[in-house]
Motif scaffolding. Sequence first.
Motif, PDB file in Angstrom:
ATOM      1  N   UNK A   1       0.837  -1.210   0.000  1.00  0.00           N
ATOM      2  CA  UNK A   1       0.000   0.000   0.000  1.00  0.00           C
ATOM      3  C   UNK A   1       0.867   1.254   0.000  1.00  0.00           C
ATOM      4  N   UNK A   2       1.913   1.258   0.828  1.00  0.00           N
ATOM      5  CA  UNK A   2       2.799   2.431   0.899  1.00  0.00           C
ATOM      6  C   UNK A   2       3.521   2.673  -0.422  1.00  0.00           C
ATOM      7  N   UNK A   3       3.827   1.598  -1.141  1.00  0.00           N
ATOM      8  CA  UNK A   3       4.532   1.723  -2.423  1.00  0.00           C
ATOM      9  C   UNK A   3       3.585   1.874  -3.611  1.00  0.00           C
ATOM     10  N   UNK A   4       2.288   1.749  -3.363  1.00  0.00           N
ATOM     11  CA  UNK A   4       1.316   1.843  -4.441  1.00  0.00           C
ATOM     12  C   UNK A   4       1.379   0.669  -5.395  1.00  0.00           C
ATOM     13  N   UNK A   5       1.574  -0.520  -4.841  1.00  0.00           N
ATOM     14  CA  UNK A   5       1.706  -1.717  -5.668  1.00  0.00           C
ATOM     15  C   UNK A   5       0.921  -2.865  -5.033  1.00  0.00           C
ATOM     16  N   UNK A   6       1.159  -4.088  -5.494  1.00  0.00           N
ATOM     17  CA  UNK A   6       0.466  -5.272  -4.985  1.00  0.00           C
ATOM     18  C   UNK A   6       1.424  -6.108  -4.140  1.00  0.00           C
ATOM     19  N   UNK A   7       0.833  -6.943  -3.278  1.00  0.00           N
ATOM     20  CA  UNK A   7       1.609  -7.906  -2.507  1.00  0.00           C
ATOM     21  C   UNK A   7       1.214  -9.307  -2.931  1.00  0.00           C
ATOM     22  N   UNK A   8       2.209 -10.141  -3.161  1.00  0.00           N
ATOM     23  CA  UNK A   8       1.983 -11.542  -3.525  1.00  0.00           C
ATOM     24  C   UNK A   8       2.564 -12.418  -2.423  1.00  0.00           C
ATOM     25  N   UNK A   9       1.709 -13.190  -1.770  1.00  0.00           N
ATOM     26  CA  UNK A   9       2.120 -14.101  -0.697  1.00  0.00           C
ATOM     27  C   UNK A   9       2.240 -15.503  -1.292  1.00  0.00           C
ATOM     28  N   UNK A  10       3.443 -16.060  -1.286  1.00  0.00           N
ATOM     29  CA  UNK A  10       3.642 -17.354  -1.947  1.00  0.00           C
ATOM     30  C   UNK A  10       2.912 -18.492  -1.228  1.00  0.00           C
ATOM     31  N   UNK A  11       2.806 -18.430   0.103  1.00  0.00           N
ATOM     32  CA  UNK A  11       2.046 -19.465   0.814  1.00  0.00           C
ATOM     33  C   UNK A  11       0.579 -19.441   0.387  1.00  0.00           C
ATOM     34  N   UNK A  12      -0.003 -18.250   0.322  1.00  0.00           N
ATOM     35  CA  UNK A  12      -1.405 -18.116  -0.090  1.00  0.00           C
ATOM     36  C   UNK A  12      -1.580 -18.608  -1.527  1.00  0.00           C
ATOM     37  N   UNK A  13      -0.605 -18.337  -2.380  1.00  0.00           N
ATOM     38  CA  UNK A  13      -0.688 -18.779  -3.778  1.00  0.00           C
ATOM     39  C   UNK A  13      -0.662 -20.305  -3.876  1.00  0.00           C
ATOM     40  N   UNK A  14       0.173 -20.952  -3.071  1.00  0.00           N
ATOM     41  CA  UNK A  14       0.219 -22.418  -3.065  1.00  0.00           C
ATOM     42  C   UNK A  14      -1.120 -22.967  -2.587  1.00  0.00           C
ATOM     43  N   UNK A  15      -1.653 -22.392  -1.504  1.00  0.00           N
ATOM     44  CA  UNK A  15      -2.946 -22.847  -0.991  1.00  0.00           C
ATOM     45  C   UNK A  15      -4.046 -22.687  -2.036  1.00  0.00           C
ATOM     46  N   UNK A  16      -4.065 -21.549  -2.707  1.00  0.00           N
ATOM     47  CA  UNK A  16      -5.087 -21.301  -3.719  1.00  0.00           C
ATOM     48  C   UNK A  16      -4.953 -22.277  -4.885  1.00  0.00           C
ATOM     49  N   UNK A  17      -3.742 -22.493  -5.348  1.00  0.00           N
ATOM     50  CA  UNK A  17      -3.519 -23.400  -6.479  1.00  0.00           C
ATOM     51  C   UNK A  17      -3.893 -24.840  -6.128  1.00  0.00           C
ATOM     52  N   UNK A  18      -3.662 -25.231  -4.888  1.00  0.00           N
ATOM     53  CA  UNK A  18      -3.929 -26.608  -4.459  1.00  0.00           C
ATOM     54  C   UNK A  18      -5.342 -26.801  -3.930  1.00  0.00           C
ATOM     55  N   UNK A  19      -6.017 -25.701  -3.609  1.00  0.00           N
ATOM     56  CA  UNK A  19      -7.370 -25.797  -3.062  1.00  0.00           C
ATOM     57  C   UNK A  19      -7.418 -26.392  -1.671  1.00  0.00           C
ATOM     58  N   UNK A  20      -6.333 -26.224  -0.930  1.00  0.00           N
ATOM     59  CA  UNK A  20      -6.276 -26.724   0.449  1.00  0.00           C
ATOM     60  C   UNK A  20      -5.181 -25.980   1.204  1.00  0.00           C
ATOM     61  N   UNK A  21      -5.226 -26.106   2.523  1.00  0.00           N
ATOM     62  CA  UNK A  21      -4.265 -25.385   3.353  1.00  0.00           C
ATOM     63  C   UNK A  21      -2.897 -26.052   3.320  1.00  0.00           C
TER      64      UNK A  21
ATOM     65  N   UNK B   1       2.862 -34.781   2.696  1.00  0.00           N
ATOM     66  CA  UNK B   1       4.166 -34.709   3.342  1.00  0.00           C
ATOM     67  C   UNK B   1       4.904 -33.415   3.045  1.00  0.00           C
ATOM     68  N   UNK B   2       5.879 -33.124   3.889  1.00  0.00           N
ATOM     69  CA  UNK B   2       6.646 -31.890   3.730  1.00  0.00           C
ATOM     70  C   UNK B   2       7.396 -31.814   2.404  1.00  0.00           C
ATOM     71  N   UNK B   3       8.041 -32.892   1.928  1.00  0.00           N
ATOM     72  CA  UNK B   3       8.759 -32.779   0.649  1.00  0.00           C
ATOM     73  C   UNK B   3       7.846 -32.340  -0.509  1.00  0.00           C
ATOM     74  N   UNK B   4       6.615 -32.830  -0.533  1.00  0.00           N
ATOM     75  CA  UNK B   4       5.677 -32.428  -1.589  1.00  0.00           C
ATOM     76  C   UNK B   4       5.345 -30.943  -1.468  1.00  0.00           C
ATOM     77  N   UNK B   5       5.115 -30.483  -0.229  1.00  0.00           N
ATOM     78  CA  UNK B   5       4.851 -29.056  -0.044  1.00  0.00           C
ATOM     79  C   UNK B   5       6.049 -28.231  -0.483  1.00  0.00           C
ATOM     80  N   UNK B   6       7.249 -28.635  -0.085  1.00  0.00           N
ATOM     81  CA  UNK B   6       8.447 -27.856  -0.420  1.00  0.00           C
ATOM     82  C   UNK B   6       8.641 -27.768  -1.937  1.00  0.00           C
ATOM     83  N   UNK B   7       8.295 -28.808  -2.669  1.00  0.00           N
ATOM     84  CA  UNK B   7       8.399 -28.771  -4.131  1.00  0.00           C
ATOM     85  C   UNK B   7       7.412 -27.763  -4.710  1.00  0.00           C
TER      86      UNK B   7
END
Length: 169
Positions: A24-44, A53-59
């Motif tokens: 907001x201060x820079x007048x731009x957007x913020x992209x949260x990579x965790x939120x993007x992974x959750x959205x793409x996968x349709x789950x938390x 498993x963790x290795x799948x999440x890390x990939x």
Amino acid sequence: MAPEVVLIGPPGSGKTTVGAALAEALGTMCHDTDAAVEQAQGRTIADIFIEDGEPAFRALERAEVARALREETGVVALGGGAPMDPETQVALAGHTVIFLDVGISDASKRIGFDQSRPLLSVNPRASWTRLMNERRPTYTRLATHVVDTATRTPEDIAAEIVALLGGAR
């Protein structure tokens, strides 16, 4: 195309919240990579950890971070473990990286150490301290700047980062 700034730090450092205030201060957007992974996968993330498993999440995380560093502009907030990946460390080279530092007292107030944080689900305070001791050298090495977030508002932290970046864009 590249992000103006990349935020890294442990759980509870404020990457998502500060990222929004900074964007907001820079007048731009913020992209949260965790939120993007959750959205793409349709789950938390917690569900991904449990089911795959963790290795799948890390990939998934590694791929999303690489994509974000290539394609996103503005502010990119990485998950706490993302900078530990060697490929991600290489990808961060040349970016302005802000390490949002925080102590356990402030982190615990912010995140409450609930079950949504799979790596902190057993003995959360000890787990957070262990993770931070392991990760701090990497966070510090990758950082262009280190910003202490303890007892500060997201807006105050964002203002400091804007000043570090040379003022508003």
